[in-house]
Design a protein around this motif. Sequence first.
Motif, mmCIF file in Angstrom:
data_model
loop_
_atom_site.group_PDB
_atom_site.id
_atom_site.type_symbol
_atom_site.label_atom_id
_atom_site.label_comp_id
_atom_site.label_asym_id
_atom_site.label_seq_id
_atom_site.Cartn_x
_atom_site.Cartn_y
_atom_site.Cartn_z
ATOM 1 N N MET A 133 0.835 -1.207 0.000
ATOM 2 C CA MET A 133 0.000 0.000 0.000
ATOM 3 C C MET A 133 0.866 1.252 0.000
ATOM 4 O O MET A 133 1.571 1.530 0.972
ATOM 5 C CB MET A 133 -0.929 0.000 1.220
ATOM 6 N N ASP A 134 0.816 1.987 -1.081
ATOM 7 C CA ASP A 134 1.512 3.269 -1.237
ATOM 8 C C ASP A 134 3.018 3.150 -1.022
ATOM 9 O O ASP A 134 3.681 4.124 -0.665
ATOM 10 C CB ASP A 134 0.925 4.329 -0.303
ATOM 11 N N SER A 135 3.568 1.966 -1.238
ATOM 12 C CA SER A 135 5.003 1.770 -1.058
ATOM 13 C C SER A 135 5.764 1.686 -2.373
ATOM 14 O O SER A 135 6.990 1.814 -2.383
ATOM 15 C CB SER A 135 5.268 0.498 -0.238
ATOM 16 N N LEU A 136 5.056 1.506 -3.488
ATOM 17 C CA LEU A 136 5.702 1.447 -4.796
ATOM 18 C C LEU A 136 5.420 2.692 -5.631
ATOM 19 O O LEU A 136 5.893 2.798 -6.758
ATOM 20 C CB LEU A 136 5.235 0.207 -5.568
ATOM 21 N N ILE A 137 4.669 3.634 -5.082
ATOM 22 C CA ILE A 137 4.234 4.798 -5.859
ATOM 23 C C ILE A 137 5.372 5.760 -6.187
ATOM 24 O O ILE A 137 5.208 6.634 -7.034
ATOM 25 C CB ILE A 137 3.115 5.572 -5.129
ATOM 26 N N HIS A 138 6.524 5.604 -5.531
ATOM 27 C CA HIS A 138 7.670 6.482 -5.801
ATOM 28 C C HIS A 138 8.600 5.910 -6.872
ATOM 29 O O HIS A 138 9.562 6.572 -7.254
ATOM 30 C CB HIS A 138 8.473 6.709 -4.521
ATOM 31 N N TYR A 139 8.315 4.697 -7.337
ATOM 32 C CA TYR A 139 9.195 4.044 -8.297
ATOM 33 C C TYR A 139 8.700 4.252 -9.728
ATOM 34 O O TYR A 139 7.504 4.432 -9.968
ATOM 35 C CB TYR A 139 9.288 2.540 -8.000
ATOM 36 N N ARG A 140 9.616 4.224 -10.673
ATOM 37 C CA ARG A 140 9.250 4.311 -12.074
ATOM 38 C C ARG A 140 8.318 3.164 -12.440
ATOM 39 O O ARG A 140 8.360 2.094 -11.838
ATOM 40 C CB ARG A 140 10.499 4.269 -12.947
ATOM 41 N N ALA A 141 7.493 3.400 -13.458
ATOM 42 C CA ALA A 141 6.488 2.407 -13.831
ATOM 43 C C ALA A 141 7.105 1.050 -14.139
ATOM 44 O O ALA A 141 6.588 0.005 -13.725
ATOM 45 C CB ALA A 141 5.684 2.909 -15.028
ATOM 46 N N GLY A 142 8.225 1.042 -14.848
ATOM 47 C CA GLY A 142 8.877 -0.223 -15.164
ATOM 48 C C GLY A 142 9.374 -0.946 -13.936
ATOM 49 O O GLY A 142 9.242 -2.173 -13.815
ATOM 50 N N ASP A 143 9.925 -0.195 -12.995
ATOM 51 C CA ASP A 143 10.404 -0.796 -11.750
ATOM 52 C C ASP A 143 9.236 -1.291 -10.908
ATOM 53 O O ASP A 143 9.330 -2.333 -10.244
ATOM 54 C CB ASP A 143 11.228 0.217 -10.956
ATOM 55 N N MET A 144 8.123 -0.541 -10.923
ATOM 56 C CA MET A 144 6.949 -0.976 -10.185
ATOM 57 C C MET A 144 6.419 -2.292 -10.744
ATOM 58 O O MET A 144 6.100 -3.223 -9.986
ATOM 59 C CB MET A 144 5.855 0.093 -10.255
ATOM 60 N N ALA A 145 6.325 -2.383 -12.062
ATOM 61 C CA ALA A 145 5.827 -3.606 -12.682
ATOM 62 C C ALA A 145 6.747 -4.786 -12.386
ATOM 63 O O ALA A 145 6.280 -5.896 -12.085
ATOM 64 C CB ALA A 145 5.696 -3.403 -14.192
ATOM 65 N N SER A 146 8.045 -4.558 -12.440
ATOM 66 C CA SER A 146 9.003 -5.629 -12.127
ATOM 67 C C SER A 146 8.875 -6.072 -10.678
ATOM 68 O O SER A 146 8.946 -7.271 -10.374
ATOM 69 C CB SER A 146 10.434 -5.146 -12.404
ATOM 70 N N ALA A 147 8.684 -5.108 -9.785
ATOM 71 C CA ALA A 147 8.528 -5.441 -8.368
ATOM 72 C C ALA A 147 7.262 -6.252 -8.136
ATOM 73 O O ALA A 147 7.268 -7.241 -7.393
ATOM 74 C CB ALA A 147 8.500 -4.162 -7.533
ATOM 75 N N LEU A 197 0.476 0.338 -16.540
ATOM 76 C CA LEU A 197 0.984 -0.542 -15.495
ATOM 77 C C LEU A 197 0.635 -1.996 -15.788
ATOM 78 O O LEU A 197 1.479 -2.892 -15.647
ATOM 79 C CB LEU A 197 0.422 -0.116 -14.140
ATOM 80 N N GLN A 198 -0.598 -2.241 -16.218
ATOM 81 C CA GLN A 198 -0.999 -3.615 -16.523
ATOM 82 C C GLN A 198 -0.213 -4.167 -17.716
ATOM 83 O O GLN A 198 0.163 -5.348 -17.729
ATOM 84 C CB GLN A 198 -2.496 -3.677 -16.796
ATOM 85 N N ARG A 199 0.046 -3.324 -18.715
ATOM 86 C CA ARG A 199 0.815 -3.774 -19.880
ATOM 87 C C ARG A 199 2.245 -4.128 -19.486
ATOM 88 O O ARG A 199 2.782 -5.161 -19.895
ATOM 89 C CB ARG A 199 0.811 -2.676 -20.944
ATOM 90 N N LEU A 200 2.867 -3.273 -18.666
ATOM 91 C CA LEU A 200 4.235 -3.539 -18.228
ATOM 92 C C LEU A 200 4.304 -4.781 -17.352
ATOM 93 O O LEU A 200 5.238 -5.581 -17.449
ATOM 94 C CB LEU A 200 4.783 -2.324 -17.477
ATOM 95 N N PHE A 201 3.307 -4.953 -16.491
ATOM 96 C CA PHE A 201 3.263 -6.132 -15.621
ATOM 97 C C PHE A 201 3.132 -7.402 -16.462
ATOM 98 O O PHE A 201 3.838 -8.392 -16.231
ATOM 99 C CB PHE A 201 2.097 -6.020 -14.644
ATOM 100 N N ALA A 202 2.231 -7.381 -17.448
ATOM 101 C CA ALA A 202 1.997 -8.568 -18.280
ATOM 102 C C ALA A 202 3.235 -8.957 -19.073
ATOM 103 O O ALA A 202 3.412 -10.135 -19.425
ATOM 104 C CB ALA A 202 0.827 -8.323 -19.227
ATOM 105 N N ALA A 203 4.106 -7.981 -19.352
ATOM 106 C CA ALA A 203 5.315 -8.260 -20.132
ATOM 107 C C ALA A 203 6.429 -8.869 -19.298
ATOM 108 O O ALA A 203 7.432 -9.335 -19.850
ATOM 109 C CB ALA A 203 5.811 -6.963 -20.784
#
Length: 233
Positions: A133-147, A197-203
């Motif tokens: 909860m609100d812990s990944l919001i500071h990361y770039r979208a690609g890093d968030m999806a990877s996390a 975000l969903q597209r990056l996560f799916a990749a």
Amino acid sequence: MHSPSYITRRHQLQAYFDRTASETWARLTSDAPVSRIRATVREGRAQMRATILSWLPADMTGLTLLDAGCGTGALSVEAARRGARVVAIDVADSLVSVARERLPADVDPALVDFRTGDMLDQGLGRFDYVVAMDSLIHYRAGDMASALAALASRTERAVISTFAPRTPALSMMHAAGKLFPRSDRSPAIEPVSETTLQRLFAAEPAAAGWRPGRTRRIARGFYTSQALELVPA
């Protein structure tokens, strides 16, 4: 393996909370009086926490939960009250210390394992649920999806995370840096659209076999965040 941008931002967040804003955030997450702006952030976070908890089982006896970026521990406490065995981890030792101190007497301390460290540490093991909860919001979208993909690879039932939705108003507010005074402003929040975000996560290879579930946006004054549930396909 963590990207250089993920590691850099993680260190920035650790320094921010431990050296600059530990007292500010301890106050924000308490019942102490705060400014009107921070009051809306407090209210928004409470609504978001309630939303996430409503997506978790009412009885979590025998289930495990990773509170990834636990802050001062409010969600960890509620999950433990439901019987979950919780690993509550945050990069900021100052916040984890507050969380330990605030553990209520009605919660079995054996149910909550407070730790300081990286939420992506594979040594933490596997869990039934992960909440970020609100812990990944500071990361770039690609890093968030990877996390999120890394967390999903160690999760059995659901990963529930939040992101800052890319809206004109939110992007403008963050660009102007008006959320908090400059003296205790956190590293920039990184707005991202849900579709991106969903597209990056799916990749992500580690996200194979996972799909989006429920989603809900909470907007309360200066707080805007969106919860996204990820579940096995």
